[in-house]
Design a protein around this motif. Sequence first.
Motif, short mmCIF file in Angstrom:
data_model
loop_
_atom_site.label_atom_id
_atom_site.label_comp_id
_atom_site.label_asym_id
_atom_site.label_seq_id
_atom_site.Cartn_x
_atom_site.Cartn_y
_atom_site.Cartn_z
N SER A 114 13.04 -20.87 -11.82
CA SER A 114 12.70 -19.74 -10.97
C SER A 114 13.29 -19.95 -9.59
CB SER A 114 11.17 -19.58 -10.86
OG SER A 114 10.85 -18.48 -10.03
N ALA A 115 13.81 -18.85 -9.03
CA ALA A 115 14.41 -18.91 -7.69
C ALA A 115 13.49 -18.33 -6.62
CB ALA A 115 15.74 -18.15 -7.70
N VAL A 116 12.28 -17.91 -6.98
CA VAL A 116 11.38 -17.27 -6.04
C VAL A 116 10.82 -18.31 -5.06
CG1 VAL A 116 9.25 -15.94 -5.78
CG2 VAL A 116 10.79 -15.47 -7.69
N PRO A 117 10.99 -18.11 -3.76
CA PRO A 117 10.51 -19.11 -2.78
C PRO A 117 8.98 -19.28 -2.84
CG PRO A 117 12.02 -17.54 -1.76
CD PRO A 117 11.70 -16.99 -3.11
N GLU A 118 8.54 -20.51 -2.65
CA GLU A 118 7.10 -20.80 -2.68
C GLU A 118 6.38 -20.17 -1.50
OE1 GLU A 118 6.30 -24.92 -3.00
OE2 GLU A 118 7.42 -25.18 -4.88
N ALA A 119 7.07 -19.98 -0.39
CA ALA A 119 6.41 -19.45 0.81
C ALA A 119 6.32 -17.93 0.82
CB ALA A 119 7.16 -19.91 2.05
N LEU A 120 6.91 -17.25 -0.14
CA LEU A 120 6.92 -15.79 -0.15
C LEU A 120 5.51 -15.24 -0.37
CD1 LEU A 120 8.83 -13.31 -0.04
CD2 LEU A 120 8.83 -13.38 -2.55
N ARG A 121 5.15 -14.18 0.35
CA ARG A 121 3.86 -13.53 0.20
C ARG A 121 4.08 -12.04 -0.03
NH1 ARG A 121 3.14 -17.91 -0.56
NH2 ARG A 121 1.80 -19.43 0.49
N VAL A 122 3.08 -11.38 -0.61
CA VAL A 122 3.18 -9.94 -0.86
C VAL A 122 1.91 -9.26 -0.39
CG1 VAL A 122 2.28 -10.13 -3.24
CG2 VAL A 122 3.68 -8.16 -2.60
N ASP A 123 2.05 -8.09 0.22
CA ASP A 123 0.93 -7.27 0.66
C ASP A 123 1.11 -5.85 0.14
OD1 ASP A 123 -0.78 -9.00 2.26
OD2 ASP A 123 0.91 -9.14 3.64
N GLY A 124 0.08 -5.04 0.31
CA GLY A 124 0.12 -3.67 -0.15
C GLY A 124 0.86 -2.76 0.82
N PRO A 125 0.89 -1.47 0.51
CA PRO A 125 1.62 -0.51 1.35
C PRO A 125 0.97 -0.37 2.73
CG PRO A 125 0.29 0.64 -0.27
CD PRO A 125 0.22 -0.81 -0.64
N ARG A 126 1.79 -0.06 3.71
CA ARG A 126 1.29 0.24 5.04
C ARG A 126 1.28 1.75 5.23
NH1 ARG A 126 6.07 -2.31 8.65
NH2 ARG A 126 5.12 -4.15 7.69
N ALA A 127 0.79 2.22 6.34
CA ALA A 127 0.74 3.65 6.62
C ALA A 127 2.14 4.26 6.52
CB ALA A 127 0.14 3.91 8.00
N GLY A 128 2.25 5.35 5.80
CA GLY A 128 3.53 6.01 5.62
C GLY A 128 4.28 5.60 4.38
N ASP A 129 3.88 4.48 3.73
CA ASP A 129 4.51 4.04 2.48
C ASP A 129 3.99 4.84 1.30
OD1 ASP A 129 6.06 2.12 3.71
OD2 ASP A 129 4.69 0.46 3.25
N ALA A 130 4.77 4.89 0.24
CA ALA A 130 4.28 5.43 -1.02
C ALA A 130 3.19 4.49 -1.57
CB ALA A 130 5.42 5.55 -2.02
N PRO A 131 2.25 5.03 -2.36
CA PRO A 131 1.13 4.20 -2.84
C PRO A 131 1.57 2.98 -3.64
CG PRO A 131 0.69 6.52 -3.23
CD PRO A 131 2.11 6.44 -2.77
N GLU A 132 2.70 3.06 -4.33
CA GLU A 132 3.12 1.94 -5.17
C GLU A 132 3.95 0.90 -4.43
OE1 GLU A 132 6.25 5.20 -5.96
OE2 GLU A 132 4.14 5.04 -5.38
N ALA A 133 4.16 1.11 -3.13
CA ALA A 133 5.00 0.18 -2.36
C ALA A 133 4.32 -1.18 -2.21
CB ALA A 133 5.30 0.76 -0.98
N LEU A 134 5.13 -2.22 -2.20
CA LEU A 134 4.68 -3.58 -1.94
C LEU A 134 5.51 -4.14 -0.79
CD1 LEU A 134 4.43 -4.88 -5.62
CD2 LEU A 134 2.50 -4.37 -4.09
#
Length: 206
Positions: A114-134
């Motif tokens: 896997s090439a995905v960095p260990e430090a990477l984080r994910v959050d949900g959409p912010r104001a103005g984003d589509a509901p499915e945005a990450l």
Amino acid sequence: MIRRFRPAAARRAAAVTALALAAAGCGIRGTSVPVDAGDAPSRVSCHAPETGAPVTERVRVYLVCGSTLVPVERAVPRPQGTPGAAVRLPAARALLAELQKPPTAEEIRAGFNSAVPEALRVDGPRAGDAPEALRLSVEPDDLPSLALAQLVCTYGRSAALGRTGGALLGGPGGAAAHRYDCSPDVQANPNIAQQAGWGDPQSQEG
């Protein structure tokens, strides 16, 4: 000389004999000492108690094998609640955690990594984003192409995220989220993941 029993004594002797015979018939040794056997046993369920272990489900994450992406099954905690916005972020974080785990010994022998960095984080959409945005903690296009392709295909093929065939990803800055396609070309050549973006997708469908 013949001894005669008095009637009362004879009755007491007969009662003692009868009690002894009754106890012997039940398989209980007779005793002249009173015994407290306690209360009668209560009914029990004979069911093992709940362990409290989280319920898991099988999911597919995309790992790198050679120069292609290949789906691999993993077990992750099942998100609580009905599919929708409430489970999207927990599901996305669980999938990211699986991509960040070192491959198992069996996966290594089979050529996976896997090439995905260990430090990477994910959050949900912010104001103005589509509901499915990450929103990722790094701009998607700044990730290694292999890592971006892994995320796009893992998220795009996830039942919990709607199986849209792609992923609507943004970074920590103010730029709009972009949709990336998990096409057969991307799976066969993950190095083109950055070119699989569909531009500003607020009105596009996955």
